[in-house]
Scaffold this motif. Structure first.
Motif, PDB file in Angstrom:
ATOM      1  N   MET A 164      21.232   8.493  11.966  1.00 18.35           N
ATOM      2  CA  MET A 164      20.940   8.029  10.593  1.00 18.35           C
ATOM      3  C   MET A 164      19.799   8.841   9.982  1.00 18.35           C
ATOM      4  SD  MET A 164      21.850   5.796   8.356  1.00 18.35           S
ATOM      5  CE  MET A 164      22.785   4.679   9.403  1.00 18.35           C
ATOM      6  N   LYS A 165      20.043   9.441   8.822  1.00 14.57           N
ATOM      7  CA  LYS A 165      19.010  10.231   8.162  1.00 14.57           C
ATOM      8  C   LYS A 165      17.977   9.323   7.502  1.00 14.57           C
ATOM      9  CE  LYS A 165      21.279  14.171   8.721  1.00 14.57           C
ATOM     10  NZ  LYS A 165      20.824  15.131   9.730  1.00 14.57           N
ATOM     11  N   ARG A 166      16.721   9.636   7.736  1.00 18.77           N
ATOM     12  CA  ARG A 166      15.666   8.791   7.175  1.00 18.77           C
ATOM     13  C   ARG A 166      14.652   9.624   6.394  1.00 18.77           C
ATOM     14  NH1 ARG A 166      16.291   3.761   9.254  1.00 18.77           N
ATOM     15  NH2 ARG A 166      14.235   2.995   8.693  1.00 18.77           N
ATOM     16  N   ILE A 167      14.101   9.024   5.349  1.00 20.43           N
ATOM     17  CA  ILE A 167      13.007   9.616   4.582  1.00 20.43           C
ATOM     18  C   ILE A 167      11.718   8.973   5.082  1.00 20.43           C
ATOM     19  CG2 ILE A 167      11.936   9.670   2.295  1.00 20.43           C
ATOM     20  CD1 ILE A 167      14.705  10.086   1.128  1.00 20.43           C
ATOM     21  N   ILE A 168      10.711   9.812   5.372  1.00 21.75           N
ATOM     22  CA  ILE A 168       9.458   9.294   5.928  1.00 21.75           C
ATOM     23  C   ILE A 168       8.322   9.502   4.929  1.00 21.75           C
ATOM     24  CG2 ILE A 168       7.810   9.442   7.846  1.00 21.75           C
ATOM     25  CD1 ILE A 168      10.076  10.757   9.491  1.00 21.75           C
ATOM     26  N   ALA A 169       7.605   8.440   4.624  1.00 22.83           N
ATOM     27  CA  ALA A 169       6.447   8.536   3.727  1.00 22.83           C
ATOM     28  C   ALA A 169       5.176   8.292   4.530  1.00 22.83           C
ATOM     29  CB  ALA A 169       6.567   7.515   2.604  1.00 22.83           C
ATOM     30  N   LYS A 170       4.179   9.132   4.277  1.00 17.77           N
ATOM     31  CA  LYS A 170       2.888   8.964   4.947  1.00 17.77           C
ATOM     32  C   LYS A 170       1.867   8.429   3.937  1.00 17.77           C
ATOM     33  CE  LYS A 170      -0.535  11.478   7.671  1.00 17.77           C
ATOM     34  NZ  LYS A 170      -0.938  12.772   8.242  1.00 17.77           N
ATOM     35  N   TYR A 171       1.168   7.371   4.308  1.00 22.26           N
ATOM     36  CA  TYR A 171       0.165   6.754   3.434  1.00 22.26           C
ATOM     37  C   TYR A 171      -1.206   6.765   4.107  1.00 22.26           C
ATOM     38  CZ  TYR A 171       4.243   4.683   1.079  1.00 22.26           C
ATOM     39  OH  TYR A 171       5.438   4.491   0.430  1.00 22.26           O
ATOM     40  N   TYR A 172      -2.216   6.830   3.276  1.00 20.15           N
ATOM     41  CA  TYR A 172      -3.594   6.590   3.698  1.00 20.15           C
ATOM     42  C   TYR A 172      -3.927   5.180   3.210  1.00 20.15           C
ATOM     43  CZ  TYR A 172      -8.728   7.448   3.765  1.00 20.15           C
ATOM     44  OH  TYR A 172     -10.086   7.398   3.989  1.00 20.15           O
ATOM     45  N   ILE A 173      -4.235   4.287   4.135  1.00 21.07           N
ATOM     46  CA  ILE A 173      -4.459   2.889   3.735  1.00 21.07           C
ATOM     47  C   ILE A 173      -5.840   2.400   4.129  1.00 21.07           C
ATOM     48  CG2 ILE A 173      -2.002   2.298   3.974  1.00 21.07           C
ATOM     49  CD1 ILE A 173      -2.968   0.676   6.567  1.00 21.07           C
ATOM     50  N   GLU A 174      -6.249   1.337   3.452  1.00 21.86           N
ATOM     51  CA  GLU A 174      -7.432   0.576   3.861  1.00 21.86           C
ATOM     52  C   GLU A 174      -7.057  -0.897   3.760  1.00 21.86           C
ATOM     53  OE1 GLU A 174     -11.634   1.426   2.286  1.00 21.86           O
ATOM     54  OE2 GLU A 174     -11.168  -0.579   1.516  1.00 21.86           O
ATOM     55  N   THR A 175      -7.435  -1.676   4.765  1.00 23.05           N
ATOM     56  CA  THR A 175      -7.011  -3.083   4.781  1.00 23.05           C
ATOM     57  C   THR A 175      -8.038  -3.959   5.486  1.00 23.05           C
ATOM     58  OG1 THR A 175      -5.315  -4.620   5.590  1.00 23.05           O
ATOM     59  CG2 THR A 175      -5.611  -2.586   6.852  1.00 23.05           C
ATOM     60  N   PRO A 176      -8.231  -5.189   4.964  1.00 21.26           N
ATOM     61  CA  PRO A 176      -9.084  -6.137   5.686  1.00 21.26           C
ATOM     62  C   PRO A 176      -8.362  -6.760   6.884  1.00 21.26           C
ATOM     63  CG  PRO A 176      -8.318  -7.113   3.616  1.00 21.26           C
ATOM     64  CD  PRO A 176      -7.786  -5.699   3.662  1.00 21.26           C
ATOM     65  N   PHE A 177      -7.059  -6.466   7.031  1.00 22.13           N
ATOM     66  CA  PHE A 177      -6.254  -7.029   8.124  1.00 22.13           C
ATOM     67  C   PHE A 177      -6.056  -5.996   9.231  1.00 22.13           C
ATOM     68  CE2 PHE A 177      -5.185  -9.231   4.243  1.00 22.13           C
ATOM     69  CZ  PHE A 177      -5.258 -10.554   4.630  1.00 22.13           C
ATOM     70  N   SER A 189      -1.912  -7.553  -1.713  1.00 21.83           N
ATOM     71  CA  SER A 189      -3.321  -7.888  -1.514  1.00 21.83           C
ATOM     72  C   SER A 189      -3.764  -7.565  -0.093  1.00 21.83           C
ATOM     73  CB  SER A 189      -3.568  -9.352  -1.856  1.00 21.83           C
ATOM     74  OG  SER A 189      -2.560 -10.158  -1.299  1.00 21.83           O
ATOM     75  N   GLN A 190      -2.793  -7.226   0.774  1.00 19.08           N
ATOM     76  CA  GLN A 190      -3.160  -6.816   2.144  1.00 19.08           C
ATOM     77  C   GLN A 190      -3.877  -5.462   2.161  1.00 19.08           C
ATOM     78  OE1 GLN A 190      -0.239  -8.190   1.400  1.00 19.08           O
ATOM     79  NE2 GLN A 190      -0.174  -9.994   2.716  1.00 19.08           N
ATOM     80  N   PHE A 191      -3.847  -4.739   1.053  1.00 13.49           N
ATOM     81  CA  PHE A 191      -4.476  -3.417   1.020  1.00 13.49           C
ATOM     82  C   PHE A 191      -5.620  -3.384   0.017  1.00 13.49           C
ATOM     83  CE2 PHE A 191      -0.113  -2.839   2.405  1.00 13.49           C
ATOM     84  CZ  PHE A 191      -0.304  -2.096   3.564  1.00 13.49           C
ATOM     85  N   THR A 192      -6.729  -2.780   0.433  1.00 16.98           N
ATOM     86  CA  THR A 192      -7.820  -2.517  -0.503  1.00 16.98           C
ATOM     87  C   THR A 192      -7.863  -1.021  -0.825  1.00 16.98           C
ATOM     88  OG1 THR A 192      -9.316  -2.373   1.397  1.00 16.98           O
ATOM     89  CG2 THR A 192      -9.223  -4.476   0.243  1.00 16.98           C
ATOM     90  N   GLY A 193      -6.859  -0.306  -0.408  1.00 18.95           N
ATOM     91  CA  GLY A 193      -6.698   1.111  -0.712  1.00 18.95           C
ATOM     92  C   GLY A 193      -5.344   1.550  -0.211  1.00 18.95           C
ATOM     93  N   LEU A 194      -4.643   2.366  -1.015  1.00 16.59           N
ATOM     94  CA  LEU A 194      -3.307   2.816  -0.628  1.00 16.59           C
ATOM     95  C   LEU A 194      -2.997   4.092  -1.399  1.00 16.59           C
ATOM     96  CD1 LEU A 194      -0.634   1.790   0.930  1.00 16.59           C
ATOM     97  CD2 LEU A 194       0.156   1.193  -1.354  1.00 16.59           C
ATOM     98  N   LYS A 195      -2.733   5.158  -0.657  1.00 10.22           N
ATOM     99  CA  LYS A 195      -2.397   6.427  -1.312  1.00 10.22           C
ATOM    100  C   LYS A 195      -1.224   7.063  -0.587  1.00 10.22           C
ATOM    101  CE  LYS A 195      -4.794  10.006  -3.753  1.00 10.22           C
ATOM    102  NZ  LYS A 195      -6.138  10.484  -4.117  1.00 10.22           N
ATOM    103  N   LEU A 196      -0.220   7.483  -1.368  1.00 14.01           N
ATOM    104  CA  LEU A 196       0.934   8.183  -0.792  1.00 14.01           C
ATOM    105  C   LEU A 196       0.536   9.644  -0.578  1.00 14.01           C
ATOM    106  CD1 LEU A 196       3.915   8.500   0.011  1.00 14.01           C
ATOM    107  CD2 LEU A 196       4.473   8.726  -2.426  1.00 14.01           C
ATOM    108  N   LEU A 197       0.526  10.084   0.689  1.00 13.11           N
ATOM    109  CA  LEU A 197       0.057  11.434   0.999  1.00 13.11           C
ATOM    110  C   LEU A 197       1.174  12.460   1.012  1.00 13.11           C
ATOM    111  CD1 LEU A 197      -2.433  10.773   3.952  1.00 13.11           C
ATOM    112  CD2 LEU A 197      -2.931  10.927   1.502  1.00 13.11           C
ATOM    113  N   ASP A 198       2.284  12.134   1.624  1.00  9.89           N
ATOM    114  CA  ASP A 198       3.343  13.139   1.791  1.00  9.89           C
ATOM    115  C   ASP A 198       4.678  12.437   1.994  1.00  9.89           C
ATOM    116  OD1 ASP A 198       4.552  15.593   1.972  1.00  9.89           O
ATOM    117  OD2 ASP A 198       3.623  16.178   3.880  1.00  9.89           O
ATOM    118  N   ILE A 199       5.738  13.162   1.754  1.00 13.25           N
ATOM    119  CA  ILE A 199       7.092  12.636   1.947  1.00 13.25           C
ATOM    120  C   ILE A 199       7.884  13.684   2.719  1.00 13.25           C
ATOM    121  CG2 ILE A 199       9.132  11.629   0.838  1.00 13.25           C
ATOM    122  CD1 ILE A 199       7.469  11.623  -1.814  1.00 13.25           C
ATOM    123  N   GLN A 200       8.576  13.267   3.769  1.00 13.20           N
ATOM    124  CA  GLN A 200       9.486  14.181   4.480  1.00 13.20           C
ATOM    125  C   GLN A 200      10.926  13.786   4.215  1.00 13.20           C
ATOM    126  OE1 GLN A 200       8.605  14.799   8.704  1.00 13.20           O
ATOM    127  NE2 GLN A 200       6.520  14.180   8.156  1.00 13.20           N
TER     128      GLN A 200
END
Lengths: 414, 414
Positions: free
Chosen positions: B1-14, B107-118
């Motif tokens: 199965m072909k999949r698209i992968i996204a990489k994120y930089y996150i910050e979370t209190p959890f 609200s689970q994230f206090t920071g979220l940035k999409l870095l790259d997509i494969q």
């Protein structure tokens, strides 16, 4: 000379008055660079103008880290900048490039958010705006005297057209006014939009023939332009009344082209909005945002909900509802779509704070998981709103309405 | 199965692992809500998957103020989430709603940035991508062995078509390769695009007839869709070779529709980009962003410049140039447009760090305000790049090239 005025919330390590002048220069004729051909007459006609600078407090840490310019104090302020409408004509993408373009790159700012936009009446009058809005959505679904009650097909993605149609049958028989696709559901391999339209509209049309009430279904047609246009036509031919667009993902030019077709109510989904708004000193406020999409012609727009499951505060949701319902021009207002964790219990606080029933009120589990089934869930939501508008407390409504009482018992403790 | 992968930089209190699972659930079939119809088979087929969680440090203050969830520590991490391409098909707006949609609201994230997509190769191969890119832009302007040298018409807004054409005449005679409109210049009252095309293409065509070199002019056609299409055709008929689009203001569906016409090089202007990227933990990184616009078909894309006048660091600019030139699929790469405060002096550092000449190198004052006039300015820029590629230091280049030496004298101290 007619001018458009934009209000920004800024933070700067410099003098706010000077920072505002730099912004105005960058976003018009380039006031601070002396180049051949830039006459005084051109400046007068096309230069942006600083209308006001209202100083707020200062802070010792910048809102957005800005290693290039460090300072001991960062001054905050509201500023108003104006442009002649001659600068952009009736061209929304150029308006956006002017009000929301390179200015976010300026190192003079450590925070910049577009709060509001004021348009001259004549400028706004050029645009069709929402063709349906509040009144058109009510007329299409024959709902008066209360909010439209809506729900969303779950799971978000993966159901086959016939599974979806079965669920739709249950919901329309339960008395729902509105149903929508998920924003992730548009092109999934096992649910071609055309098949979904066929299966679902068969149910809705049959119900309408029997009862006289046509439930509004927002099919998510978000895609490339040609595909959206052909899907739009497909819905029209099948007797559908609404199309859903992920407005941020499609963008303004595509959304306006679809709205301009004029035959379907346009349900605007704002997914991606958190990226544009979540930081208090970056991006755009909803008040400004919804004006742009109204000019494009969107009829219904998501505003989150009171006590929602996301990050947004109730104050912000209330402000958004009021923004949608504030007349922008002489035509239709925008119908606010209230959703996210709603089950009826929030109707009381929503009405107390907004004093309006001009809402599309969306609930998921609150309808589907009601002890008496979806029929009980829809009735419970209608009761909640009746109680809220009558000025009852939630406790009083529980005593009066048995289905709503069951909702409270099931969902009230979560 | 072909999949698209996204990489994120996150910050979370959890716990970051749990936060990643919630993101994956929200952005696919809704794994955490049990609803009728959600079978194990559907989950396997359509659920997003957490591929990896790489913990980074923790901080005591959230990147984005989040009053709803306060904590003593906020954990940062890189996470990778994957989706089957069955979830969205070849539908870019739905791809964006999936990778950049409601997840920013969690609200689970206090920071979220999409870095790259494969992307899987087969997925990317479905799209035409840039029709011209680096090689097509070179072929059209007949520039080999050095960057394309370009400039922008100033003042940004307000010049009449004949004023613009006069300036264009000076510039083409000076040996320029590329000229562009400003992003604010598209619909100004005193400069109708059609009139500007007539006046400017007359100059460019005459020069091409005489010399065999057709200078590329990027006319800003940003507008509503029908207007963009008719302006596009107007440029083609007048013998133009390029159209400029403010890609964020127009949006993906509109930009792709224009790119799909296939006759003109598409110059992508990223104004508004600061709003999407300026915060280190909100929005999207350029690496991911440029991939989406390549899939839409953009040929040239702005990347700011070394030692620019804006907030962006040199490291970030270098990364952006590399991203544009990294093959995405077997067709054309994207031509990086270097601009903002460039005059030739930055050629040395730009080449030292990127080792490429596949650039459109834009200078404003550095050309127009050169002591020997625009002709001297263009020659000085060509010399700067020749010196940089030869591995000369700026001081050595000053001794070798008289026009460049004059540039250094005039612009080097600013």
């Amino acid at each position: 000379m007619k001018r458009i005025i934009a209000k920004y919330y800024i933070e700067t390590p410099f003098d706010p008055e000077k920072a505002a002048l730099i912004l105005a220069g960058e976003q018009s004729s380039g006031t601070f660079v002396s180049v051949p051909g830039e006459t005084e007459d051109l400046k007068r006609r096309f230069a942006a103008r600083v209308e006001s600078v209202h100083l707020l407090g200062s802070v010792s840490q910048p809102a957005i880290p800005s290693p290039k310019f460090t300072s001991e104090r960062y001054q905050r302020a509201y500023i108003e900048i104006s442009w002649s409408i001659e600068n952009f004509g009736y061209n929304l993408p150029v308006l956006i490039s002017t009000l929301q373009g390179n200015l976010y790159e300026l190192s003079q700012f450590t925070g910049l958010k577009l709060l509001d936009i004021q348009f001259p009446t004549a400028y706004v009058a050029h645009f069709e705006g929402p063709r349906f809005g509040v009144a058109g959505s009510r007329a299409s679904t024959k709902v008066d005297g209360r909010p439209l009650i809506g729900t969303i097909i779950k799971p978000s993605i993966g159901m086959s057209p016939s599974d979806s149609a079965k669920l739709v049958k249950t919901l329309v028989e339960a008395g729902i006014d509105f149903i929508k696709d998920d924003e992730l559901q548009s092109a999934a391999a096992n649910s071609k939009l055309e098949d979904r339209v066929d299966a679902i509209m068969r149910v809705i049309n049959t119900h309408a023939d029997k009862t006289g009430k046509k439930v509004m279904y927002a099919f998510n047609i978000s895609d490339e332009l040609d595909s959206m246009l052909s899907r739009y036509d497909y819905i029209v031919r099948a007797g559908g009344t609404c199309a859903m667009l992920s407005i941020n993902s499609i963008g303004l030019a595509g959304v306006k082209k679809i709205c301009d077709q004029g035959a379907l109510v346009i349900h605007g989904h704002r997914n991606g909005w958190g990226m544009l708004n979540r930081h208090p000193l970056l991006g755009i406020e909803f008040t400004a945002y919804q004006k742009l999409w109204r000019l494009a012609g969107v009829d219904q727009l998501h505003v989150n909900g009171i006590q929602n499951k996301f990050w947004e505060s109730d104050d912000s949701v209330v402000q958004s509802i009021e923004a949608c319902l504030t007349p922008l021009f002489s035509r239709e207002t925008l119908l606010p779509v209230v959703s996210s964790g709603q089950w009826g219990g929030q109707a009381f606080e929503t009405y107390r704070r907004t004093k309006t029933i001009d809402l599309l009120y969306m609930a998921g589990g609150g309808i589907m998981a009601h002890p008496k089934g979806p029929g009980g869930g829809v009735v419970a939501l209608q009761q909640a709103w009746e109680g809220a508008v009558k000025g009852l407390s939630m406790e009083e409504a529980v005593r009066l309405y048995p289905e709503f009482a069951q909702s409270v018992q099931k969902f009230g403790q979560q």
